[in-house]
Design a protein around this motif. Structure first.
Motif, PDB file in Angstrom:
ATOM      1  N   ALA A 200      16.955  52.041 -14.550  1.00  0.00           N
ATOM      2  CA  ALA A 200      16.075  51.318 -15.472  1.00  0.00           C
ATOM      3  C   ALA A 200      16.502  51.508 -16.916  1.00  0.00           C
ATOM      4  N   THR A 201      17.064  52.661 -17.218  1.00  0.00           N
ATOM      5  CA  THR A 201      17.478  52.998 -18.587  1.00  0.00           C
ATOM      6  C   THR A 201      18.881  53.570 -18.564  1.00  0.00           C
ATOM      7  N   HIS A 223      17.400  49.777 -22.404  1.00  0.00           N
ATOM      8  CA  HIS A 223      16.549  49.599 -21.232  1.00  0.00           C
ATOM      9  C   HIS A 223      16.821  48.239 -20.588  1.00  0.00           C
ATOM     10  N   PHE A 224      17.001  48.217 -19.279  1.00  0.00           N
ATOM     11  CA  PHE A 224      16.946  46.945 -18.579  1.00  0.00           C
ATOM     12  C   PHE A 224      15.519  46.426 -18.673  1.00  0.00           C
ATOM     13  N   SER A 225      15.351  45.113 -18.720  1.00  0.00           N
ATOM     14  CA  SER A 225      14.007  44.562 -18.869  1.00  0.00           C
ATOM     15  C   SER A 225      13.126  45.034 -17.714  1.00  0.00           C
ATOM     16  N   THR A 226      11.866  45.302 -18.035  1.00  0.00           N
ATOM     17  CA  THR A 226      10.930  45.762 -17.007  1.00  0.00           C
ATOM     18  C   THR A 226      10.802  44.737 -15.892  1.00  0.00           C
ATOM     19  N   GLU A 232      13.997  44.066  -8.873  1.00  0.00           N
ATOM     20  CA  GLU A 232      14.904  44.849  -8.029  1.00  0.00           C
ATOM     21  C   GLU A 232      14.127  45.687  -7.018  1.00  0.00           C
ATOM     22  N   LEU A 233      13.059  46.315  -7.473  1.00  0.00           N
ATOM     23  CA  LEU A 233      12.250  47.143  -6.575  1.00  0.00           C
ATOM     24  C   LEU A 233      11.637  46.307  -5.455  1.00  0.00           C
ATOM     25  N   VAL A 249      15.945  56.421  -5.033  1.00  0.00           N
ATOM     26  CA  VAL A 249      16.440  57.319  -6.075  1.00  0.00           C
ATOM     27  C   VAL A 249      16.658  56.518  -7.352  1.00  0.00           C
ATOM     28  N   PHE A 250      16.306  57.114  -8.484  1.00  0.00           N
ATOM     29  CA  PHE A 250      16.602  56.503  -9.780  1.00  0.00           C
ATOM     30  C   PHE A 250      17.770  57.238 -10.425  1.00  0.00           C
TER      31      PHE A 250
END
Length: 342
Positions: A200-201, A223-226, A232-233, A249-250
Motif C-alpha cells: 500500500a505504501t 502511497h498507492f491510492s486507497t 486489489e484486496l 501479507v503486506f
C-alpha cells in the motif's frame, strides 16, 4: 519476431518454499514495462527454478530479468549462468538491494560475475523501461557506451563502470500498474503454497544505517491510492476465499502508521466477515503513531503484530542513526497487543 523477456523472482523449493509470497515486485516491473511497450515484448513471470530452467531449455529468451536479494542471490547467479550457457548473446538484468554500494565493489561484482550485463538500482519500474528502450535499439551490451538512467553496468570494452542518474519516484505511484489488477498474478493463485502479498505504501521515513530501506532514495514516501489497494484486496479475496491458504501479507515497511491504513484495515476486517479471508494477517508495523497502530491492528482478526526493536543501547542507536528507544512505550504497546490475545 517479438522478443521474449523472462522475469523471475526465484525461491528455493527443494524441501520447503523458502520465500512463499507472490512475486509482486517483479510483477510491478513487468506490468509497467508491458504498459509502456504494448505488443513489443512477450513477457513471462517465474517463481520456481525448474519452471524457469525448463522454459529456458525450450525457448531461451532475449532478456532474462532476475530479482536479487540476500535470500536468493546465489540462485539468481546460477540461473544467469544456466541461461548464458544456452544463449550467450542474451542479456541478463538483475534488480534488488544485494549489490555493493561503492563503485569498486560494483565493478568487482561485474568482474566476478561475467554472466550479468546490467543491474537496476532502486525502483525497478522506470529503470527497466529505460533499459528496454536501449535494448530495442542496441540488443547487444557490447554496443552500449553510455549510461542508462536508474542502472549500472560494466562497459567491458572500455573497462569502465557506467552509472546512470537516479530516476525519481513519481508523486503518483499508481502510474506503476497493479500486478493483480492486470492479471499478472492470476496463475500464482493456483498454487496454494504461495501467499498473496500487497503493498500500500512504498518507502520508509527512517534512515537506519544498517537497513537498505533507510537509504535517501527510499525515504520518499508514496502511497498507492486507497481505491486501488481496496480493489486489489477484493480481487485477491475473490480468488482465495475457498482456498486452504487464506493468509495475507503486506510488504509495507510501516503499516498502520498512516491515516490511509485505517481504511485499508476496515476493508480487511470486512473481507474477514464476508469471506473468512484473510484467516491471518501479517505486516511490519509502523514505528511511530503507536495509538493509531494499535487502533488499526485490533480491527483485524488474527493479526500478527511485528513491533521492531533493533537495540535498547543508546550508543548503538546513535551509531545506526535510529531514533532513541523508549522501553516503556514498547512495553505498553506489547501489553496492549497481549490484551487482545495477539
Amino acid at each position: 519476431m517479438t522478443p521474449h523477456v523472462y522475469m523471475a523472482d526465484l525461491t528455493y523449493d527443494t524441501t520447503v518454499i523458502s520465500i512463499e509470497y507472490f512475486p509482486i515486485g517483479i510483477g510491478y516491473v513487468t506490468a509497467y514495462a508491458a504498459k509502456t511497450f504494448p505488443d513489443e515484448f512477450d513477457f513471462s513471470i517465474f517463481k520456481f527454478p525448474n519452471e524457469l530452467f525448463d522454459a529456458i531449455d525450450k525457448n531461451p529468451p532475449a532478456v532474462l530479468g532476475l530479482s536479487f536479494f540476500a535470500w536468493n542471490k546465489n540462485l539468481a547467479l546460477f540461473a544467469a549462468r544456466y541461461y548464458k550457457e544456452r544463449r550467450p548473446d542474451g542479456v541478463v538484468v538483475l534488480g534488488g538491494p544485494a549489490i555493493p554500494c561503492d563503485p569498486d565493489g560494483r565493478k568487482r561484482f561485474f568482474v566476478e560475475n561475467p554472466q550479468i550485463d546490467l543491474f537496476i538500482l532502486y525502483d525497478g519500474e522506470p529503470a527497466f523501461v529505460e533499459f528496454l528502450s536501449r535494448f530495442r535499439n542496441s540488443p547487444s551490451p557490447r554496443e552500449w557506451d553510455k549510461a542508462i538512467d536508474g542502472c549500472v553496468y560494466l562497459d567491458r570494452e572500455a573497462d569502465v563502470l557506467r552509472l546512470g542518474s537516479n530516476i525519481n519516484r513519481p508523486a503518483d505511484i499508481d502510474e506503476y500498474c497493479s500486478p493483480y489488477l492486470t492479471g499478472l498474478m492470476d496463475r500464482f493463485f493456483v498454487n496454494e503454497q504461495l501467499t498473496p502479498m500487497v503493498q500500500a505504501t512504498r518507502g520508509c521515513p527512517f534512515t537506519c544505517s544498517y537497513c537498505w530501506a533507510g537509504n535517501e532514495y527510499n525515504s520518499k514516501i508514496r502511497h498507492f491510492s486507497t481505491e486501488r489497494v481496496l480493489s486489489e484486496l477484493e480481487y485477491i479475496a475473490e480468488r482465495r476465499k475457498n482456498s486452504i491458504n487464506k493468509l495475507l501479507v503486506f510488504a509495507d515497511s510501516n503499516f498502520c502508521m498512516y491515516a490511509e491504513d485505517e481504511i485499508i484495515a476496515d476493508k480487511i476486517a470486512e473481507l474477514q466477515t464476508r469471506y473468512g479471508f484473510p484467516s491471518s494477517f501479517t505486516a511490519p508495523l509502523g514505528k511511530n503513531n503507536k495509538d493509531r497502530v494499535f487502533r488499526i491492528i485490533r480491527k483485524i482478526k488474527n493479526a500478527v503484530a511485528i513491533v521492531s526493536v533493533q537495540s535498547t543501547n543508546p550508543n548503538i542507536l546513535a551509531n545506526v542513526r535510529r531514533q532513541p528507544f523508549d522501553i516503556d512505550v514498547h512495553r505498553n504497546i506489547v501489553s496492549q497487543f497481549h490484551s487482545l490475545g495477539t
